[in-house]
Design an enzyme around this catalytic site. Sequence first.
Site, short mmCIF file in Angstrom:
data_model
loop_
_atom_site.label_atom_id
_atom_site.label_comp_id
_atom_site.label_asym_id
_atom_site.label_seq_id
_atom_site.Cartn_x
_atom_site.Cartn_y
_atom_site.Cartn_z
N LYS A 296 0.83 -1.22 0.00
CA LYS A 296 0.00 0.00 0.00
C LYS A 296 0.86 1.27 0.00
O LYS A 296 2.08 1.21 0.11
CB LYS A 296 -0.97 -0.04 1.18
CG LYS A 296 -1.92 -1.25 1.13
CD LYS A 296 -2.99 -1.13 0.05
CE LYS A 296 -3.62 -2.44 -0.36
NZ LYS A 296 -4.56 -3.02 0.56
C1 LIG Z 1 -5.51 -4.19 0.87
C2 LIG Z 1 -6.97 -3.94 0.92
C3 LIG Z 1 -7.71 -4.20 2.08
C4 LIG Z 1 -7.16 -4.95 3.25
O1 LIG Z 1 -6.04 -4.40 3.82
P1 LIG Z 1 -5.24 -5.23 4.93
O2 LIG Z 1 -4.47 -4.17 5.66
O3 LIG Z 1 -4.36 -6.18 4.18
O4 LIG Z 1 -6.21 -5.92 5.79
C5 LIG Z 1 -9.04 -3.83 2.10
N1 LIG Z 1 -9.63 -3.25 1.03
C6 LIG Z 1 -8.95 -3.01 -0.09
C7 LIG Z 1 -9.64 -2.34 -1.23
C8 LIG Z 1 -7.60 -3.38 -0.20
O5 LIG Z 1 -6.94 -3.20 -1.35
#
Ligand SMILES: *Cc1c(COP(=O)(O)O)cnc(C)c1O
Length: 401
Positions: free
Chosen positions: A204
């Site tokens: 991210k």
């Molecule tokens: C990555 C992601 C999540 C989950 O994030 P985590 O921190 O891995 O739990 C939720 N929604 C979207 C759209 C994502 O891309």
Amino acid sequence: MPDANIPFALPFIGDEEKEAALRALGSGWLTTGKEAAAFESEFAAFLGSPPAAPVRAFAVNSATSGLHLSLEACGAGPGDTVLLPSFTFASDAEVVRYLGADPVFIDIGPGTFHLDLGALEAALDRLSRGLPAYPGGPAGRPAAVIPVHYGGLPCGMGPVLELARHYGARVVEDAAHSFPSLLPDGNFAGTLGDAGVFSFYATKTITTGEGGMVVTRDPEIAARVKVMRLHGIDRDVWNRYTDRGASWYYEVVEPGYKYNLPDILAAIGRAQLKRAWELLAMRRAIAARYDEAFRDSPRVIIPPTGAADARHLYPVRLRGGSPAIGRDAFIERLKEKGIGVSVHFIPLHIMPYYQKRYGLAPEQFPESLRAFRELISLPIWPGMTDSQVERVIGAVGSIGA
Ligand SMILES: *Cc1c(COP(=O)(O)O)cnc(C)c1O
């Protein structure tokens, strides 16, 4: 190494992040403590407190945990429904199931990656009259709507909030892709709903390896998230019991969860937060290069964008032909050229669990299905060199030429 593989994603970790992790490791306190508290207040300060009440931030061990806590705090439970795009990640629907509620999938609008407002309104209307969301679909009080700011491009929140309020549903923004997305009115995506959830997963825009943040202006949601994040322990009860700081006393007021963010990760998050604008500028520079190269491409269509786009993803659509086969073959050819790509997303309504449990047909959400069949996410990570970006552009241009 001009011919080394270009990964789909790579975290940007500098000396500051390494020093921060060492600082936490040397502090004698490895779990949630001062670093997490500082990360929360710095994160809330970053998002600011324009006209409305100040944002409060709660660090958690993933966005998935944050989504679960937010929906729980919004009161979603058995017999309820939660409306969300099919075109999203697994987290958004699984947390609905954790709570015993049923996900109601909504298609994305044509040419957008966001909730189709007409379909959202139609489903809310039917649910509020005790009817299934669509013939044969789940029924139940609409407890919440989850708009997803896909790829970092904010979903228009005005109409979503209006519809949700009209039908008595809360709004939990999935802002996993959109840190930071500063809207023209001075607000950030993720701060407009009843709660917003950010992700610090390894790929991210800012990362702690694993981690997330819940933000809210609602004091009741804040209080509930705080208690449920750590075993349902009410710290205010604890504080009332003794006026002498630390105490062995606590009360469990609910069977809560273990969703806290350790200080080692929070320390890394603080260093990443300091670079958030710098990292965004790097992603934007790559996106601008792709936009320019692909604007008139006969093969791919560039993604819609806007001033607030956090540019977490760069999803191109393949033009024409037989999309399903074309897309998969296209990915194979890019892989042969050493370029890592991904697909965001495989719609949830075609996942075996949801498809079987809710009797869903692939064609039921045609825009989500079409987006899935046509999209390829290209690498867009801060630290990509100009020559790596050029290699991606050259490879995309050469396929099918
Ligand atoms: C990555 C992601 C999540 C989950 O994030 P985590 O921190 O891995 O739990 C939720 N929604 C979207 C759209 C994502 O891309």
